[in-house]
Design an enzyme around this catalytic site. Structure first.
Site, PDB file in Angstrom:
ATOM      1  N   ALA A 277      11.034   2.145   3.917  1.00 39.49           N
ATOM      2  CA  ALA A 277      10.335   0.877   4.120  1.00 39.49           C
ATOM      3  C   ALA A 277       9.173   0.725   3.154  1.00 39.49           C
ATOM      4  O   ALA A 277       8.703   1.687   2.563  1.00 39.49           O
ATOM      5  CB  ALA A 277       9.814   0.810   5.550  1.00 39.49           C
TER       6      ALA A 277
ATOM      7  N   ALA B 179      10.620   5.850   1.454  1.00 35.32           N
ATOM      8  CA  ALA B 179      12.039   5.865   1.141  1.00 35.32           C
ATOM      9  C   ALA B 179      12.756   4.754   1.888  1.00 35.32           C
ATOM     10  O   ALA B 179      13.704   4.163   1.393  1.00 35.32           O
ATOM     11  CB  ALA B 179      12.632   7.212   1.506  1.00 35.32           C
TER      12      ALA B 179
ATOM     13  N   ILE C  75       0.813  -1.214   0.000  1.00 32.22           N
ATOM     14  CA  ILE C  75       0.000   0.000   0.000  1.00 32.22           C
ATOM     15  C   ILE C  75       0.850   1.268   0.000  1.00 32.22           C
ATOM     16  O   ILE C  75       0.377   2.327  -0.351  1.00 32.22           O
ATOM     17  CB  ILE C  75      -1.015   0.054   1.169  1.00 32.22           C
ATOM     18  CG1 ILE C  75      -0.310  -0.061   2.514  1.00 32.22           C
ATOM     19  CG2 ILE C  75      -2.095  -0.982   1.010  1.00 32.22           C
ATOM     20  CD1 ILE C  75      -1.225   0.335   3.658  1.00 32.22           C
TER      21      ILE C  75
ATOM     22  N   ASP D  54      11.746  11.912  14.474  1.00 27.41           N
ATOM     23  CA  ASP D  54      11.394  12.318  13.107  1.00 27.41           C
ATOM     24  C   ASP D  54       9.966  12.854  13.114  1.00 27.41           C
ATOM     25  O   ASP D  54       9.112  12.416  12.350  1.00 27.41           O
ATOM     26  CB  ASP D  54      11.526  11.122  12.154  1.00 27.41           C
ATOM     27  CG  ASP D  54      11.440  11.538  10.688  1.00 27.41           C
ATOM     28  OD1 ASP D  54      11.529  12.750  10.416  1.00 27.41           O
ATOM     29  OD2 ASP D  54      11.282  10.665   9.825  1.00 27.41           O
TER      30      ASP D  54
END
Lengths: 219, 337
Positions: free
Chosen positions: A10, A8, A4, A121
């Protein structure tokens, strides 16, 4: 197994896990880096993300539940959250909704930090909304810290994400975020001055020259 | 239209001449090479001042043009080292006043991107700009070159050069490290620091030096240093590529000459089905031609600066500059910015 999303770092597959709708997040090998570094990073981040998800779940941070970790294939199986990325929703939200969502997001991140965890992140691409309910994802770069620096980086990254992707409303949203954040994190003031310091540390930052006060720009 | 551009931000004094057809008529550069240690700003400025006149004359000669034919003088006002910037700015201001032609302010980083686009004939790339002074991953969006990742402390090239100097490799250190790295094969764990979209190389440098002091093989450290630093840049590049959806990667800056880095970037491009190009070394390093060409684009859009306002800007950020020559072609793109 249905792919789906190809990010970058995974690939995300939608799978059926013993009757549950689940996401399998596989950290794929990168051809550009040498194998030992590649394996080290994938292994470390997979393990780290799983640990983080489990630990922050314990303090009631809304994150997907981890079902399984398969280290041999650098993958995590977790609960499927059927929502939308905050980044994509922002253009459709009115002021009232922005206030509610960013205040709430601030509260959640404040609680995360109050318990010593950082995300690493924190951007609007790593927040999922199901109606008004917030979920945080992507903890691969997260960790535990005693230092204000790590929390400051989180808040700085959120501010930067707002500025670069949603610049018209960034100031407003960040204000809401700060309101929520201050209400749940006792050291929020120290973090905000750390954010200033982090920004001034950047390369070629005009503010670096100016003896910036807390009120001199947006914070 | 004929523009003379002066590059003078760090180690290179360069003079280029370009016309509005995108032809580079001259590109003459003189590099300051320190006898020992790194760039001393004052010594570099002294070098630039001493070669300025001859470099400019050589460029005019190479282009076969008379200075009266020049329509404007472009100069890199920043970012860079103050003493060096002042030399270039002084030369450009003097020419502009004496020949009564417009003075054009150029941002050094913008110039790197524009010459890269011109040389590689790629319209809208993700630019990876890696040199001794800058480590920036940038793409155009909404009127400006946005920064999608950069170094939080020292530049990648600076990290390599400083390490080379410490272990006694001659200047410039990059190519020597590249050669030694080919002979190394044992990967030594070094700090891999990616914070969100940004990178940090200072800890990597300290650790590499420590490993050298501890007696590790120099070849292995060079190998590990390159692999670690380049992997960090590649990770951020790949993320920026997915985020912006650009269809090409352009590698520029002095470190673009490194073959290992090119191979790594090419691999990312292949994985995502996009084009990869590296800028020819002559135009990837600091050079006068890039300033001249950006000057052409600027003057075509009336970007000039009065001499009495032409202060140098040592900390002039790439994402602070308006790019009027790309405004019409690329409408506001909320998704990509």
């Amino acid at each position: 197994m249905k792919l789906i999303k190809k990010g970058a770092e995974a690939e995300l597959y939608l799978i059926n896990w013993f009757g549950y709708k689940a996401i399998k997040k596989v950290r794929v090998s990168k051809n550009y880096r040498i194998q030992s570094l590649d394996n080290f990073l994938r292994n470390y981040r997979t393990l780290n993300e799983a640990k983080m998800l489990i630990n922050v779940k314990r303090i009631n941070i809304p994150v997907p539940t981890v079902f399984d970790v398969i280290l041999e294939e650098f993958s995590i199986v977790m609960e499927f959250i059927d929502g939308k990325l905050l980044k994509d929703l922002i253009p459709q939200l009115d002021d009232e909704m922005l206030d509610e969502i960013f205040t709430n997001l601030g509260c959640i991140v404040g609680r995360l930090h109050e318990n010593g965890f950082f995300h690493g992140d924190l951007t609007t691409s790593n927040v999922i909304l199901v109606d008004k309910n917030i979920f945080l994802i992507d903890f691969g770069l997260g960790g535990v810290s005693q230092e204000i620096e790590a929390f400051g980086v989180d808040v700085h990254l959120m501010l930067r994400a707002l500025e670069s992707t949603h610049h018209e409303i960034s100031q407003k949203c960040f204000e809401y975020f700060k309101n929520g954040y201050s209400s749940t994190f006792s050291k929020s003031k120290e973090v905000f001055s750390k954010v200033l310091e982090i920004r001034r540390r950047g390369r070629y930052v005009v503010e670096r020259r100016v003896k910036a006060t807390i009120n001199s720009f947006c914070i | 239209m004929l523009i003379l551009g002066i590059e003078c931000t760090a180690h290179t004094f360069g003079c280029g001449i370009a016309n509005s057809k995108g032809e580079i008529l001259a590109n003459v550069n003189s590099e300051y090479i320190p006898t020992s240690g790194g760039i001393h700003p004052r010594e570099a400025a002294r070098h630039h001042a001493s070669v300025a006149a001859s470099v400019i004359c050589d460029a005019l000669k190479a282009a076969g043009k008379n200075i009266e034919e020049i329509d404007g003088f472009a100069v890199s006002l920043g970012p860079g080292l103050g003493p060096c910037l002042r030399v270039g700015a002084t030369a450009a201001r003097a020419l502009s006043l004496y020949y009564n032609k417009p003075l054009i302010p150029v941002n050094h980083c913008v110039a790197h991107i524009e010459i890269a686009r011109l040389m590689c004939k790629i319209d809208d790339p993700l630019v990876v700009y890696i040199s001794g002074g800058n480590t920036i991953i940038s793409a155009f969006s909404d009127g400006k070159y946005r920064v999608f990742g950069e170094t939080l402390d020292i530049a990648l090239g600076n990290c390599l050069d400083t390490f080379a100097r410490y272990v006694g490799l001659p200047h410039p250190g990059g190519p020597h490290i590249e050669k030694l790295a080919l002979k190394g094969s044992n990967y030594i764990n070094l700090p891999y620091v990616v914070k969100g979209q940004d990178m940090s190389f200072s800890g990597l440098l300290t650790m590499a030096i420590r490993k050298f002091k501890d007696g590790a093989m120099l070849e292995d450290i060079c190998f590990s240093l390159q692999e670690t630093a380049f992997s960090m840049v590649c990770e951020v590049t790949e993320r920026a590529l997915v985020h912006t959806g650009k269809d090409a990667i352009l590698l520029t800056g002095g470190v673009a000459a490194n073959r290992r880095l090119r191979v790594m970037m090419e691999s990312i491009a292949k994985d995502h089905g996009v084009v990869f190009k590296a800028v020819p070394v002559e135009y990837a390093r600091d050079n006068g031609a890039m300033i001249a060409w950006t000057g052409v684009l600027s003057l075509l859009h009336n970007v000039t600066i009065p001499v009495d306002e032409s202060f140098i800007r040592p900390r002039w950020r790439l994402d602070a500059v308006d790019i009027p020559w790309r405004m019409n072609k690329h409408e506001v793109n909320k998704e990509g910015c």
